[in-house]
Design a protein around this motif. Structure first.
Motif, PDB file in Angstrom:
ATOM      1  N   UNK A  99      -0.718  28.277 -10.332  1.00 47.52           N
ATOM      2  CA  UNK A  99      -2.078  28.744 -10.041  1.00 47.52           C
ATOM      3  C   UNK A  99      -2.663  29.443 -11.273  1.00 47.52           C
ATOM      4  N   UNK A 145     -11.192  14.826  -3.579  1.00 49.56           N
ATOM      5  CA  UNK A 145     -11.219  15.287  -2.187  1.00 49.56           C
ATOM      6  C   UNK A 145     -10.089  16.268  -1.890  1.00 49.56           C
ATOM      7  N   UNK A 185      -8.224  23.812   1.561  1.00 46.25           N
ATOM      8  CA  UNK A 185      -8.627  24.798   2.568  1.00 46.25           C
ATOM      9  C   UNK A 185      -7.857  24.630   3.869  1.00 46.25           C
ATOM     10  N   UNK A 186      -7.523  23.402   4.239  1.00 44.75           N
ATOM     11  CA  UNK A 186      -6.773  23.160   5.474  1.00 44.75           C
ATOM     12  C   UNK A 186      -5.485  23.984   5.465  1.00 44.75           C
ATOM     13  N   UNK A 237       1.417   5.521  -1.958  1.00 41.42           N
ATOM     14  CA  UNK A 237       0.791   6.666  -2.578  1.00 41.42           C
ATOM     15  C   UNK A 237       0.226   6.317  -3.936  1.00 41.42           C
ATOM     16  N   UNK A 238      -0.484   7.280  -4.505  1.00 44.29           N
ATOM     17  CA  UNK A 238      -1.143   7.026  -5.778  1.00 44.29           C
ATOM     18  C   UNK A 238      -0.187   7.143  -6.953  1.00 44.29           C
ATOM     19  N   UNK A 266     -11.731   9.504  -6.557  1.00 45.88           N
ATOM     20  CA  UNK A 266     -12.368  10.166  -5.428  1.00 45.88           C
ATOM     21  C   UNK A 266     -11.305  10.829  -4.536  1.00 45.88           C
ATOM     22  N   UNK A 267     -10.103  10.228  -4.501  1.00 48.33           N
ATOM     23  CA  UNK A 267      -9.039  10.826  -3.684  1.00 48.33           C
ATOM     24  C   UNK A 267      -8.615  12.177  -4.259  1.00 48.33           C
ATOM     25  N   UNK A 287       1.537  21.596   9.613  1.00 44.08           N
ATOM     26  CA  UNK A 287       0.556  20.968  10.495  1.00 44.08           C
ATOM     27  C   UNK A 287       0.036  19.667   9.873  1.00 44.08           C
ATOM     28  N   UNK A 338       0.873  -1.171   0.000  1.00 43.48           N
ATOM     29  CA  UNK A 338       0.000   0.000   0.000  1.00 43.48           C
ATOM     30  C   UNK A 338       0.905   1.214   0.000  1.00 43.48           C
ATOM     31  N   UNK A 379     -10.870  20.023  -1.777  1.00 37.43           N
ATOM     32  CA  UNK A 379     -11.427  20.575  -0.529  1.00 37.43           C
ATOM     33  C   UNK A 379     -10.358  20.626   0.575  1.00 37.43           C
ATOM     34  N   UNK A 391       1.712  16.585  11.010  1.00 31.10           N
ATOM     35  CA  UNK A 391       1.817  16.267  12.430  1.00 31.10           C
ATOM     36  C   UNK A 391       0.803  15.201  12.846  1.00 31.10           C
TER      37      UNK A 391
END
Lengths: 351, 144
Positions: free
Chosen positions: A179, A320, A326-327, A36-37, A316-317, A249, A34, A323, A252
């Protein structure tokens, strides 16, 4: 991509090793790892006709790479060999196959190192309680070694290198480029990039850098750090980039209060690194690279989501990740606020 | 009483199916299990967004008004409001890059807008992280 089952992998690896070693080799077992992609990895054990036994890991290219900046398998092989020879704790690479035969994509084989790499498990597994105490000093030591690797004498000229004496400004320019290509107008990202542009530090050293050094890319066993893995983003740059990056972060794994990789406070970690590396580290530069690491990861998240939205790589990964951006946007804004406040405190003589 | 599930009810039914019927039988396939957890999380985000998007759009419109020093009333129709907000975000992104918000006073205004809107989006997309960061800010426990 050539989809291979376990039996096919065993057979093809066996044939390959028989060819390259000049003796019959039997593959006793093989299992997909298992990970990473962006890659395909297998662990297997082999028996050689001369009586040797060994456990190995095979890493194979995947046609849809997550990041164009990632090294090819051949370059990663050369770089890991250099790292191993330099005394860095990493797996010893053994065989490189640049042909699409026998497995459909280039691959290399390295020694198997026992350990856990999945971040959450490293942080919570009961059997690694003592290892977590050892990791900060071991990580500092390995980072110091990594940053001392003479990439030029090891002929690693394929590594991405800064074009100027200010890798920070170059990194900001690259981020703007990404960007813009996404045609994404995200005020939070623009604010953070602008702050980064206005406060970019000058590099005091330019060294070899792992490029993704953090919990999640370390094999950890009860003895602590067994091997540094995932060298595909290695490049040449400011080592403060690496020190800032491991403070994100997001790396962590829930231990928010321990800024250095969720394992230790940052200041003792930097001091350990300074002792091992024999250098003095500019803490404000590390702050900057932590902010930048967050916004770069936020932008990469949007880029990965775009691969799904465009239909290039439906997942789906990947969706996701859009979104999750934003973290890191929120974290970068929060960090800048605290850095700015600390700067005002220091200017007022209140440090 | 509705005679059939609304959008939230439909998503809830899908979520129930994945959690109760699918997850338990795919535990041995680590990658598929992880991907299904991700899918479940996206369903939960979608459900929150359906119920909160109306208020979030109006909240952002008010925050943009404050940043721009305007008192423009929000468009009545939600899709028009969303489109207008997107246009204002585009203009804001360009202005930020060009340096309009570089001075300390302007930066403070921009940060106030960003903190409010990003915090609201984070609460919707990652409530756990949002709660942790809110607590850190409240008790100032997160020193550099």
């Amino acid at each position: 991509m050539t989809i291979l089952g376990t039996d096919e992998i065993r057979e093809r690896i066996g044939l390959y090793l028989t060819t390259v070693t000049g003796q019959p080799v039997a593959i006793n077992e093989a299992r997909a790892l298992a990970g990473g992609a962006s890659r395909d990895s297998w662990a297997f054990s082999a028996s050689f006709a001369d009586g040797r036994q060994g456990r190995y890991v095979l890493r194979r290219d995947l046609p849809t790479t997550m990041n164009e900046a990632a090294l090819t398998r051949a370059n990663e092989f050369a770089m890991m060999r250099a790292a191993y020879e330099h005394g860095i704790r990493c797996a010893q690479v053994r065989w490189l196959c640049e042909s699409s035969e026998p497995l459909g994509q280039p691959f290399f084989i390295m020694d198997y190192v026992d350990g856990i790499s999945i971040g959450r498990k490293v942080m919570t597994a009961p059997e690694l309680t003592e290892a977590r105490q050892l990791l900060p000093s071991q990580m500092a030591t390995q980072l110091a070694l990594i940053h001392q690797l003479d990439w030029q004498s090891h002929r690693l000229d394929f590594l991405t290198q800064p074009r100027t004496d200010n890798p920070a400004r170059e990194a900001v320019a690259e981020a703007y480029d990404v960007i813009d290509k996404l045609q994404a107008d995200v005020p939070a990202i623009e604010y953070v990039l602008r702050w980064c542009e206005l406060h970019a530090p000058t590099a005091k050293r330019i060294t070899f850098i792992h490029g993704d050094f953090r919990v999640g890319n370390l094999l950890v066993n009860p003895g602590g750090l067994a091997a540094v893995i995932d060298w595909e983003f290695a490049h040449v740059g400011d080592p403060c980039e690496e020190l800032g990056y491991l403070c994100l972060r997001d790396w962590r794994f829930g231990n928010d209060a321990l800024r250095a990789s969720g394992l230790s406070q940052r200041e003792p970690f930097i001091q350990m690194y300074e002792r091992q590396a024999g250098v003095q580290v500019d803490r404000s530069a590390v702050d900057w690279w932590e902010v930048f690491g967050n916004v770069r990861w936020a932008i990469i998240c949007l880029k990965q989501a775009q691969r799904h939205l465009s239909g290039q790589d439906l997942s789906v990964e990947l969706a996701s990740l859009g979104r999750r951006s934003l973290d890191m946007q929120a974290e970068a804004i929060s960090l800048i606020k605290r850095i700015n406040a600390q700067g005002k405190n220091n200017a007022g003589g209140n440090s | 009483m509705t005679e059939w599930p609304d959008i939230d009810g439909l998503l809830d039914a899908v979520r129930f199916h994945l959690e109760t019927n699918v997850l338990p039988v795919i535990k041995t396939d680590a990658r598929l299990y992880f991907q299904t957890l991700v899918a479940l999380n996206l369903l939960k985000i979608g459900q929150r967004e359906i119920t909160q998007s109306h208020d979030l759009l109006r909240q952002e419109w008010a925050a943009l008004n404050k940043l721009r020093g305007e008192e423009a009333p929000p468009p009545e129709q939600e899709h028009v409001l969303a489109r207008e907000i997107a246009a204002r975000r585009t203009a804001l992104a360009k202005d930020t890059r060009s340096g309009k918000y570089d001075s300390p006073d302007q930066e403070a205004l921009l940060v106030a807008y960003l903190e409010e809107t990003v915090a609201a989006q984070l609460a919707l997309n990652n409530p756990s992280l949002s709660a942790r960061m809110t607590k850190e800010a409240a008790d100032q426990s997160y020193a550099l």
